[in-house]
Design an enzyme around this catalytic site. Structure first.
Site, mmCIF file in Angstrom:
data_model
loop_
_atom_site.group_PDB
_atom_site.id
_atom_site.type_symbol
_atom_site.label_atom_id
_atom_site.label_comp_id
_atom_site.label_asym_id
_atom_site.label_seq_id
_atom_site.Cartn_x
_atom_site.Cartn_y
_atom_site.Cartn_z
ATOM 1 N N CYS A 296 -10.809 4.121 0.004
ATOM 2 C CA CYS A 296 -9.365 4.181 0.266
ATOM 3 C C CYS A 296 -9.109 3.325 1.503
ATOM 4 C CB CYS A 296 -8.919 5.625 0.509
ATOM 5 S SG CYS A 296 -7.203 5.799 1.063
ATOM 6 N N THR A 297 -8.081 2.486 1.454
ATOM 7 C CA THR A 297 -7.849 1.563 2.569
ATOM 8 C C THR A 297 -7.383 2.273 3.843
ATOM 9 O OG1 THR A 297 -5.630 1.074 1.712
ATOM 10 C CG2 THR A 297 -7.406 -0.435 1.106
ATOM 11 N N HIS A 298 -6.991 3.541 3.722
ATOM 12 C CA HIS A 298 -6.669 4.308 4.926
ATOM 13 C C HIS A 298 -7.927 4.674 5.719
ATOM 14 C CE1 HIS A 298 -2.750 4.965 3.003
ATOM 15 N NE2 HIS A 298 -2.314 5.468 4.137
ATOM 16 N N CYS B 137 -4.411 -0.992 -2.053
ATOM 17 C CA CYS B 137 -4.519 0.444 -2.290
ATOM 18 C C CYS B 137 -5.501 0.638 -3.431
ATOM 19 C CB CYS B 137 -3.144 1.010 -2.653
ATOM 20 S SG CYS B 137 -3.146 2.734 -3.207
ATOM 21 N N ASN B 138 -6.559 1.384 -3.189
ATOM 22 C CA ASN B 138 -7.561 1.599 -4.230
ATOM 23 C C ASN B 138 -6.964 2.298 -5.449
ATOM 24 O OD1 ASN B 138 -9.087 1.649 -1.480
ATOM 25 N ND2 ASN B 138 -10.671 1.224 -2.990
ATOM 26 N N THR B 139 -6.128 3.302 -5.206
ATOM 27 C CA THR B 139 -5.546 4.065 -6.307
ATOM 28 C C THR B 139 -4.626 3.200 -7.155
ATOM 29 O OG1 THR B 139 -5.660 6.099 -4.990
ATOM 30 C CG2 THR B 139 -4.198 6.110 -6.891
ATOM 31 N N TYR C 185 -0.641 8.159 -2.781
ATOM 32 C CA TYR C 185 -0.653 7.851 -4.213
ATOM 33 C C TYR C 185 -1.769 8.610 -4.933
ATOM 34 C CZ TYR C 185 2.476 3.713 -3.867
ATOM 35 O OH TYR C 185 3.532 2.861 -3.683
ATOM 36 N N GLY C 186 -2.786 8.994 -4.204
ATOM 37 C CA GLY C 186 -4.015 9.507 -4.801
ATOM 38 C C GLY C 186 -3.879 10.751 -5.649
ATOM 39 N N GLU D 40 -1.416 9.048 8.018
ATOM 40 C CA GLU D 40 -0.019 8.598 8.025
ATOM 41 C C GLU D 40 0.753 9.191 9.198
ATOM 42 O OE1 GLU D 40 2.004 6.531 5.976
ATOM 43 O OE2 GLU D 40 0.098 5.744 5.288
ATOM 44 N N ASP E 163 0.862 -1.180 0.000
ATOM 45 C CA ASP E 163 0.000 0.000 0.000
ATOM 46 C C ASP E 163 0.897 1.229 0.000
ATOM 47 O OD1 ASP E 163 -2.342 1.612 0.221
ATOM 48 O OD2 ASP E 163 -2.019 1.790 2.372
ATOM 49 N N SER E 164 0.264 2.381 -0.221
ATOM 50 C CA SER E 164 1.014 3.638 -0.202
ATOM 51 C C SER E 164 1.409 4.031 1.221
ATOM 52 C CB SER E 164 0.159 4.753 -0.819
ATOM 53 O OG SER E 164 -1.023 4.928 -0.070
#
Length: 259
Positions: free
Chosen positions: A183-185, A73-75, A42-43, A151, A10-11
């Site tokens: 978004c996985t965040h 990561c969705n992006t 990444y978005g 983050e 993931d980012s």
């Protein structure tokens, strides 16, 4: 290959929400997780940059013997997974916003989607949305600024609350009954979102569906790990590992890796 690890990238720390679902469903699997926090988010990057970063992460995980890779990561999924599947001889599991269940179950015929710019502008997102949300009003919102705060570990900060109130206000006015987290965040923001949204709004993400799909692919490929031994779980980050440790409640080893 059954005892080879599952790779997850993931980012940053967001994909740990996916890791937790996979580990809960498949507790015997060895797992290697890469948090590319140095390049988060990444978005807001170009498709070319996202592709390059995804290739870098993929090759690192393949070099470490991974039998399957989850693009957590969705992006990265929406912009790079087609290329990865075409160019590497290994199964890939991607992450897509849960538009389908939200659209099918919505009674108000109005749903919200909170995602990154890279996800909302992607061809895959629009294809999925056109397929399942034709008869539903979709309120799309770019979660600009959320990933850097997550983050940084500021999950319950005033800055997070202010942004979430701003982003969800148009959705509340549109009387949504489902909020899709793209978004996985963002699952880490659910406690704060529940304080803001009306109680009837259901918040959904893709975590459990991704874990189930991972299990299905492993079974189909006959590479499910059935060895009753303690799994080897490894986390690597090229950013501040203290935040990752905190998110994981210090349950797993986390190492800094310059990649």
């Amino acid at each position: 290959m059954s005892n080879h690890p599952i790779g997850i990238f993931d980012s940053g720390i967001g994909g740990t929400s996916i890791f937790k679902e996979i580990h809960a469903l498949l507790p015997l699997e060895n797992i290697i997780y890469l948090a590319d926090s140095a390049n988060a988010p990444y978005g807001n990057k170009s498709r070319e940059d996202i592709l390059q970063l995804s290739v870098k992460n993929t090759e690192l995980l393949i070099d470490r013997g991974c039998k399957l890779i989850v693009v957590a990561c969705n992006t990265a999924t929406t912009n790079a997974i087609a290329y990865l599947r075409q160019n590497y001889n290994i199964p890939f599991i991607g992450i897509e916003p849960a538009i389908k269940p939200a659209s099918l179950n919505s009674r108000s015929k109005s749903i919200g989607i909170l995602a990154t710019k890279g996800t909302l502008s992607s061809a895959l997102f629009h294809k999925t949305s056109d397929l399942y949300a034709k008869d539903v009003k979709v309120i799309e919102q770019v979660g600009e600024g959320l990933v850097p705060l997550i983050e940084a570990g500021q999950l319950h900060s005033q800055d997070i609350r202010d942004l979430l109130k701003k982003f969800t206000l148009p959705m509340i006015k549109a009387e949504i009954d489902y909020l899709v987290l793209g978004c996985t965040h963002y699952p880490y923001l659910i406690p704060e979102l529940k304080k803001i949204l009306p109680s009837h709004v259901t918040i959904i993400d893709s975590g459990l569906a991704v874990a189930k799909q991972t299990e299905t692919v492993l079974r189909t490929k006959q590479i499910l790990n059935n060895e009753a031994s303690t799994p080897k779980i490894e986390f690597y980050s090229n950013g501040d590992i203290s935040i990752l440790k905190k998110i994981l409640n210090n349950q797993f080893p986390v190492s800094y890796l310059n990649f």
